[in-house]
Design a protein around this motif. Structure first.
Motif, PDB file in Angstrom:
ATOM      1  N   PRO A   1     107.950 103.705  10.745  1.00 47.67           N
ATOM      2  CA  PRO A   1     108.050 103.880   9.292  1.00 47.67           C
ATOM      3  C   PRO A   1     109.083 102.946   8.680  1.00 47.67           C
ATOM      4  N   VAL A   2     108.907 102.675   7.379  1.00 47.72           N
ATOM      5  CA  VAL A   2     109.772 101.709   6.700  1.00 47.72           C
ATOM      6  C   VAL A   2     111.160 102.281   6.414  1.00 47.72           C
ATOM      7  N   ASN A   3     111.345 103.609   6.521  1.00 41.37           N
ATOM      8  CA  ASN A   3     112.654 104.184   6.207  1.00 41.37           C
ATOM      9  C   ASN A   3     113.221 105.073   7.304  1.00 41.37           C
ATOM     10  N   THR A   4     112.491 105.262   8.396  1.00 38.56           N
ATOM     11  CA  THR A   4     112.972 106.107   9.498  1.00 38.56           C
ATOM     12  C   THR A   4     112.661 105.414  10.819  1.00 38.56           C
ATOM     13  N   PRO A   5     113.671 105.024  11.605  1.00 35.00           N
ATOM     14  CA  PRO A   5     113.410 104.326  12.882  1.00 35.00           C
ATOM     15  C   PRO A   5     113.013 105.282  13.994  1.00 35.00           C
ATOM     16  N   MET A   6     111.892 105.989  13.808  1.00 39.85           N
ATOM     17  CA  MET A   6     111.388 106.935  14.797  1.00 39.85           C
ATOM     18  C   MET A   6     109.893 106.709  14.967  1.00 39.85           C
ATOM     19  N   VAL A   7     109.406 106.891  16.193  1.00 44.83           N
ATOM     20  CA  VAL A   7     107.972 106.812  16.464  1.00 44.83           C
ATOM     21  C   VAL A   7     107.537 108.091  17.151  1.00 44.83           C
TER      22      VAL A   7
ATOM     23  N   PRO B   1     115.557 100.895  17.440  1.00 45.24           N
ATOM     24  CA  PRO B   1     116.547 100.220  16.580  1.00 45.24           C
ATOM     25  C   PRO B   1     116.065 100.132  15.132  1.00 45.24           C
ATOM     26  N   HIS B   2     116.990 100.399  14.193  1.00 47.77           N
ATOM     27  CA  HIS B   2     116.609 100.446  12.777  1.00 47.77           C
ATOM     28  C   HIS B   2     116.120  99.089  12.266  1.00 47.77           C
ATOM     29  N   THR B   3     116.425  98.013  12.999  1.00 50.88           N
ATOM     30  CA  THR B   3     115.935  96.699  12.575  1.00 50.88           C
ATOM     31  C   THR B   3     114.426  96.562  12.745  1.00 50.88           C
ATOM     32  N   LEU B   4     113.770  97.511  13.443  1.00 55.39           N
ATOM     33  CA  LEU B   4     112.330  97.452  13.670  1.00 55.39           C
ATOM     34  C   LEU B   4     111.550  98.287  12.663  1.00 55.39           C
ATOM     35  N   MET B   5     112.206  98.823  11.644  1.00 57.68           N
ATOM     36  CA  MET B   5     111.491  99.629  10.660  1.00 57.68           C
ATOM     37  C   MET B   5     110.421  98.792   9.975  1.00 57.68           C
ATOM     38  N   GLY B   6     109.202  99.354   9.947  1.00 53.26           N
ATOM     39  CA  GLY B   6     108.069  98.648   9.377  1.00 53.26           C
ATOM     40  C   GLY B   6     107.350  97.730  10.340  1.00 53.26           C
ATOM     41  N   CYS B   7     107.800  97.650  11.598  1.00 50.53           N
ATOM     42  CA  CYS B   7     107.194  96.754  12.599  1.00 50.53           C
ATOM     43  C   CYS B   7     106.329  97.546  13.576  1.00 50.53           C
ATOM     44  N   GLU B   8     105.566  96.821  14.386  1.00 48.68           N
ATOM     45  CA  GLU B   8     104.712  97.421  15.403  1.00 48.68           C
ATOM     46  C   GLU B   8     105.435  97.438  16.749  1.00 48.68           C
ATOM     47  N   VAL B   9     105.344  98.570  17.449  1.00 44.59           N
ATOM     48  CA  VAL B   9     105.915  98.698  18.784  1.00 44.59           C
ATOM     49  C   VAL B   9     104.840  99.295  19.693  1.00 44.59           C
TER      50      VAL B   9
ATOM     51  N   ASP C   1     118.917 107.997  19.989  1.00 43.85           N
ATOM     52  CA  ASP C   1     120.015 107.167  20.477  1.00 43.85           C
ATOM     53  C   ASP C   1     120.835 106.732  19.265  1.00 43.85           C
ATOM     54  N   ASP C   2     122.115 107.136  19.215  1.00 44.79           N
ATOM     55  CA  ASP C   2     122.944 106.845  18.040  1.00 44.79           C
ATOM     56  C   ASP C   2     123.074 105.358  17.761  1.00 44.79           C
ATOM     57  N   SER C   3     122.984 104.537  18.806  1.00 48.47           N
ATOM     58  CA  SER C   3     123.118 103.092  18.592  1.00 48.47           C
ATOM     59  C   SER C   3     121.935 102.505  17.835  1.00 48.47           C
ATOM     60  N   HIS C   4     120.833 103.256  17.715  1.00 48.65           N
ATOM     61  CA  HIS C   4     119.666 102.764  16.990  1.00 48.65           C
ATOM     62  C   HIS C   4     119.803 102.909  15.476  1.00 48.65           C
ATOM     63  N   PHE C   5     120.835 103.591  15.028  1.00 46.43           N
ATOM     64  CA  PHE C   5     120.997 103.843  13.604  1.00 46.43           C
ATOM     65  C   PHE C   5     122.189 103.065  13.065  1.00 46.43           C
ATOM     66  N   PRO C   6     122.235 102.854  11.736  1.00 48.91           N
ATOM     67  CA  PRO C   6     123.372 102.121  11.152  1.00 48.91           C
ATOM     68  C   PRO C   6     124.679 102.862  11.366  1.00 48.91           C
ATOM     69  N   THR C   7     125.782 102.204  11.010  1.00 50.03           N
ATOM     70  CA  THR C   7     127.108 102.811  11.154  1.00 50.03           C
ATOM     71  C   THR C   7     127.264 103.967  10.185  1.00 50.03           C
ATOM     72  N   ASP C   8     128.303 104.785  10.402  1.00 49.97           N
ATOM     73  CA  ASP C   8     128.524 105.974   9.581  1.00 49.97           C
ATOM     74  C   ASP C   8     128.740 105.630   8.119  1.00 49.97           C
ATOM     75  N   ALA C   9     129.244 104.420   7.826  1.00 49.58           N
ATOM     76  CA  ALA C   9     129.532 104.056   6.443  1.00 49.58           C
ATOM     77  C   ALA C   9     128.273 103.993   5.594  1.00 49.58           C
TER      78      ALA C   9
END
Length: 504
Positions: A307-313, A323-331, A371-379
């Motif tokens: 999904p374009v706003n949630t890095p989950m499949v 990883p959140h950089t793959l939002m909107g991509c095919e895996v 995996d917490d590393s797949h999401f942006p920083t707390d800020a």
């Protein structure tokens, strides 16, 4: 030559010995050797106790394939009437083994590789990272000696296809032939010595327009170039006593080390070609064909769109983070392992090929694997109950500038639903100008800690703080009364014209 010249001049062994300064026996040996046409000074072979039994010794060595021990040979010879020592037997066995080794030694003919035709690959044992053993994939382009080293977590079919696609893209082209061992991912069995190819590998090779070949079983010499590359890569990348290399903290650190290793070995002049492999790659590409834009996905798993706003499949009633950089991509998602070792592997195609991006344990329905590393920083995360404090006007900016206590008072007062908060914030700013920011900041922090949000609470806490300062007090050694000098001046006349005098 001096000995022979002396003998020719004198014709006597003893006279020649006196002239040459040696024994007459030495003169005789040299003269006899010259007369027999033998090289002068060479030792004369003597009969050995093992000469009569050398045929038997050679027979035993050949029958055992050169594996038999000398003490076992000696036992057999003693039974045949051998009278020599075991030491003599060992010498005879060593000589027979040496002759047998020379007779069966393999003769290698130099292989002249053509540009763009051959790519060899193999595997090496990688280091242990985070308690898990890794594998080093090493590829070697025959003509240019260009090397590719990529770490893997396993040698499954999907991982092999993924790393081959990355290798082709790193080189920039696809060779005509790919040579490797008889792994199950390539060869399923042998029938009458003919390897039967894995059907998935055949499909993979057709897609990329190459031919996958395997060497003879148990014959690493047929791909010696990549075998040597494996030795070099393991010596430089795997922590051991010979290189004093520290353990890797993460798999990403191992990937970085492999990239640095490739940059070094491909940028160094090769001892055979006298040129850098990186400089010969362009010549290799002239004989290669281009890599398809899309990777072959036969064994990567099921396709999923992030999904374009949630890095989950979603996969088999479970949810898994990427990883959140793959939002909107095919895996691509697949299952690997069985029972407790079952894992969900997620790979994604990129500009440099397909690579593994996530690996999770099996998730239960309703309990996603994150995996917490797949999401942006707390800020940048939006978490309910955690609000970023930002001033929207000058009054709020002046209040927040008081200090940390003002921030805490704002959070706690808002959570408690305090009334007239803006008026109380303006009063706090006024008090800070009168009494200083530090005292007011501490008063606000105390009010937040004890839930004092009523009108005048901050001023009351501030007044208590000021009144609580230590003051002067009378004691046994000190008094608050003034001195007696004023009493002594009562009833005296003025002493000068200043108008100062006693009180009438």
């Amino acid at each position: 030559m001096e000995i022979l010249e002396a003998y020719d001049s004198t014709g006597s062994y003893r006279a020649a010995a006196e002239l040459a300064g040696c024994s007459h026996h030495t003169v005789k040996a040299h003269v006899v050797a010259r007369g027999q046409g033998r090289p002068v000074g060479t030792p004369v072979p003597r009969d050995r106790v093992t000469d009569e039994f050398m045929d038997k010794i050679t027979e035993l060595v050949i029958r055992s394939g050169g594996k038999i021990r000398a003490d076992k040979v000696h036992e057999r010879l003693v039974m045949l009437g051998y009278q020599g020592s075991e030491r003599s037997t060992r010498r005879g066995v060593a000589e027979a083994k040496q002759i047998q080794e020379r007779a069966g030694r393999r003769v290698h003919r130099p292989w002249i590789a053509e540009p763009g035709l051959w790519l060899q690959y193999d595997y090496g044992d990688g280091p242990v990272v985070a308690g898990a053993k890794t594998v080093l994939f090493i590829a070697w382009v025959a003509f240019s000696r260009f090397r590719v080293v990529i770490p893997l977590r396993d040698k499954t079919l999907a991982s092999v296809f993924m790393v081959l696609d990355r290798t082709f893209r790193l080189i920039g082209g696809i060779p005509a032939y790919v040579l490797t061992d008889n792994e199950k991912t390539v060869t399923t069995m042998h029938v009458a010595g003919v390897p039967v190819r894995n059907r998935d590998t055949v499909s993979f090779a057709k897609y990329y327009g190459t031919t996958v070949l395997t060497c003879q079983p148990a014959d690493p010499a047929s791909k010696g170039g990549v075998e040597r590359s494996v030795q070099i890569a393991k010596a430089d990348l795997v922590p051991m006593a010979t290189n004093l290399l520290d353990a890797y903290d993460s798999f990403a650190d191992l990937e970085t080390a492999c990239q640095e290793f490739m940059a070094v070995v491909n940028g160094k002049e090769h001892r055979v070609t006298k040129r850098r492999p990186i400089d010969l790659v362009d010549q290799e590409l002239e004989g290669m064909h281009p890599v398809p834009d899309r990777a072959h996905t036969i064994a990567f798993g099921l396709s999923r769109k992030v999904p374009v706003n949630t890095p989950m499949v979603a996969f088999e009633s479970g949810q898994y983070s990427v990883p959140h950089t793959l939002m909107g991509c095919e895996v691509f998602v697949r299952v690997q392992g069985l029972a407790d070792g079952e894992q969900i592997v997620i790979v994604a195609p990129g500009a440099d090929g397909v690579r593994e991006v996530a690996r999770h344990g099996r998730a239960r329905p309703g309990t996603p694997a994150i995996d917490d590393s797949h999401f942006p920083t707390d800020a940048t995360r939006k978490v309910p109950g955690v609000y970023a404090i930002r001033a929207k006007n000058r009054d709020e900016e002046a209040f927040l500038a008081i200090g940390h206590g003002a921030h805490e008072w704002l959070r706690e007062a808002a959570a408690a639903g305090a009334s007239r908060m803006r008026q109380k914030m303006v009063e706090a700013v006024v008090l800070s100008r009168l009494h200083g920011r530090e005292d007011v900041d501490q008063a606000l922090g105390t009010a937040a800690a004890y839930g004092r949000f009523a009108t005048g609470d901050v001023a009351s806490l501030l007044a208590h703080r000021v009144s609580d300062q230590p003051g002067r007090s009378a004691g046994e050694n000190a008094s608050l009364a003034q001195g007696t000098a004023g009493w002594q001046a009562i009833g005296t006349d003025p002493v000068d014209g200043t108008g100062r005098g006693g009180v009438a």
